[in-house]
Design an enzyme around this catalytic site. Structure first.
Site, PDB file in Angstrom:
ATOM      1  N   CYS A   7      29.790  42.526  41.849  1.00  0.00           N
ATOM      2  CA  CYS A   7      30.952  41.751  42.323  1.00  0.00           C
ATOM      3  C   CYS A   7      31.402  42.332  43.654  1.00  0.00           C
ATOM      4  O   CYS A   7      30.597  42.967  44.350  1.00  0.00           O
ATOM      5  CB  CYS A   7      32.065  41.730  41.275  1.00  0.00           C
ATOM      6  SG  CYS A   7      32.756  43.354  40.876  1.00  0.00           S
ATOM      7  N   ARG A  13      35.156  42.454  37.638  1.00  0.00           N
ATOM      8  CA  ARG A  13      34.174  41.562  37.011  1.00  0.00           C
ATOM      9  C   ARG A  13      32.863  42.243  36.647  1.00  0.00           C
ATOM     10  O   ARG A  13      32.371  42.093  35.513  1.00  0.00           O
ATOM     11  CB  ARG A  13      33.909  40.354  37.935  1.00  0.00           C
ATOM     12  CG  ARG A  13      35.115  39.452  38.091  1.00  0.00           C
ATOM     13  CD  ARG A  13      34.948  38.497  39.253  1.00  0.00           C
ATOM     14  NE  ARG A  13      34.974  39.209  40.536  1.00  0.00           N
ATOM     15  CZ  ARG A  13      34.764  38.651  41.717  1.00  0.00           C
ATOM     16  NH1 ARG A  13      34.492  37.351  41.789  1.00  0.00           N
ATOM     17  NH2 ARG A  13      34.825  39.362  42.822  1.00  0.00           N
ATOM     18  N   ASP A 123      37.704  35.743  40.961  1.00  0.00           N
ATOM     19  CA  ASP A 123      38.197  37.098  41.199  1.00  0.00           C
ATOM     20  C   ASP A 123      39.597  37.219  40.579  1.00  0.00           C
ATOM     21  O   ASP A 123      40.521  36.515  40.984  1.00  0.00           O
ATOM     22  CB  ASP A 123      38.258  37.317  42.714  1.00  0.00           C
ATOM     23  CG  ASP A 123      38.645  38.736  43.069  1.00  0.00           C
ATOM     24  OD1 ASP A 123      39.148  39.464  42.200  1.00  0.00           O
ATOM     25  OD2 ASP A 123      38.441  39.108  44.239  1.00  0.00           O
TER      26      ASP A 123
HETATM   27  P1  4NP Z   1      36.118  42.701  41.535  1.00  0.00           P
HETATM   28  O1  4NP Z   1      37.645  42.492  41.947  1.00  0.00           O
HETATM   29  O2  4NP Z   1      35.289  42.246  42.728  1.00  0.00           O
HETATM   30  O3  4NP Z   1      35.956  41.797  40.364  1.00  0.00           O
HETATM   31  O4  4NP Z   1      35.947  44.171  41.221  1.00  0.00           O
HETATM   32  C1  4NP Z   1      38.198  43.016  43.124  1.00  0.00           C
HETATM   33  C2  4NP Z   1      38.513  44.353  43.200  1.00  0.00           C
HETATM   34  C3  4NP Z   1      39.076  44.869  44.356  1.00  0.00           C
HETATM   35  C4  4NP Z   1      39.335  44.040  45.438  1.00  0.00           C
HETATM   36  C5  4NP Z   1      38.999  42.700  45.356  1.00  0.00           C
HETATM   37  C6  4NP Z   1      38.421  42.199  44.201  1.00  0.00           C
HETATM   38  N1  4NP Z   1      39.936  44.563  46.599  1.00  0.00           N
HETATM   39  O5  4NP Z   1      40.172  43.778  47.535  1.00  0.00           O
HETATM   40  O6  4NP Z   1      40.199  45.767  46.679  1.00  0.00           O
END
Ligand code: 4NP
Length: 155
Positions: A7, A13, A123
């Site tokens: 992800c 995710r 997300d």
């Molecule tokens: P992930 O969610 O891609 O599902 O782990 C996110 C985690 C952190 C961030 C964005 C999405 N961030 O911008 O820090």
């Protein structure tokens, strides 16, 4: 079979996908392994997001031990199949591919449960609790489909 879940941050995710797949591999005593990574490195070394850990725990899946890391080009050598959570992740992974063989390893994970629909795992990072439950349900379904393919040597 070595599976990589990817992800953006590797704290919501893809750790959820990793934990779910690992649980199903263990329960079915399959000869497969799973890991996860993020296309960005800003959370490298971090535990999964506390909200994702809480949702995961409530469904009996363990992800607390996982630590975030960034996806690297060498992952194309280390893994047989790479599942992206959304189209942006997919495109960022493909930018690092060195060959057609590399590119063919990469798939949107929800195409396993919703074939040909090109759906995305949303997300949940900037949303509320329901977003994390939705992620769990979508990934439970997708990892069930991956499990069936693993059992049939069809992945
Ligand atoms: P992930 O969610 O891609 O599902 O782990 C996110 C985690 C952190 C961030 C964005 C999405 N961030 O911008 O820090």
């Amino acid at each position: 079979m070595k599976i990589l879940m990817v992800c953006l941050g590797n704290i919501c995710r893809s750790p959820m996908a990793d934990g779910l797949m690992q649980k199903k591999i263990n329960e079915n005593q399959l000869n497969a392994s799973v890991d996860s990574a993020g296309t960005i490195g800003i959370h490298a070394g971090d535990s999964p997001d506390s909200r994702m850990m809480q949702t995961s725990k409530s469904f009996g899946v363990s992800i607390e031990h996982l630590r975030a890391r960034q996806f690297i080009q060498n992952d194309f050598e280390q893994f047989d199949i790479i599942f992206a959570m959304d189209k942006s992740n997919l495109s960022n992974i493909l930018k690092l591919a060195k060959s057609e063989k590399d590119k063919q390893k990469v798939h949107l994970i929800l195409n396993m449960s919703h074939i040909g629909k090109n759906l995305e795992v949303p997300d949940p990072y900037f949303g509320g609790e329901q977003g994390f439950i939705d992620v769990y349900n979508l990934l439970d379904e997708a990892t069930d489909s991956i499990l069936e393919k693993l059992k049939n040597n069809d992945l």
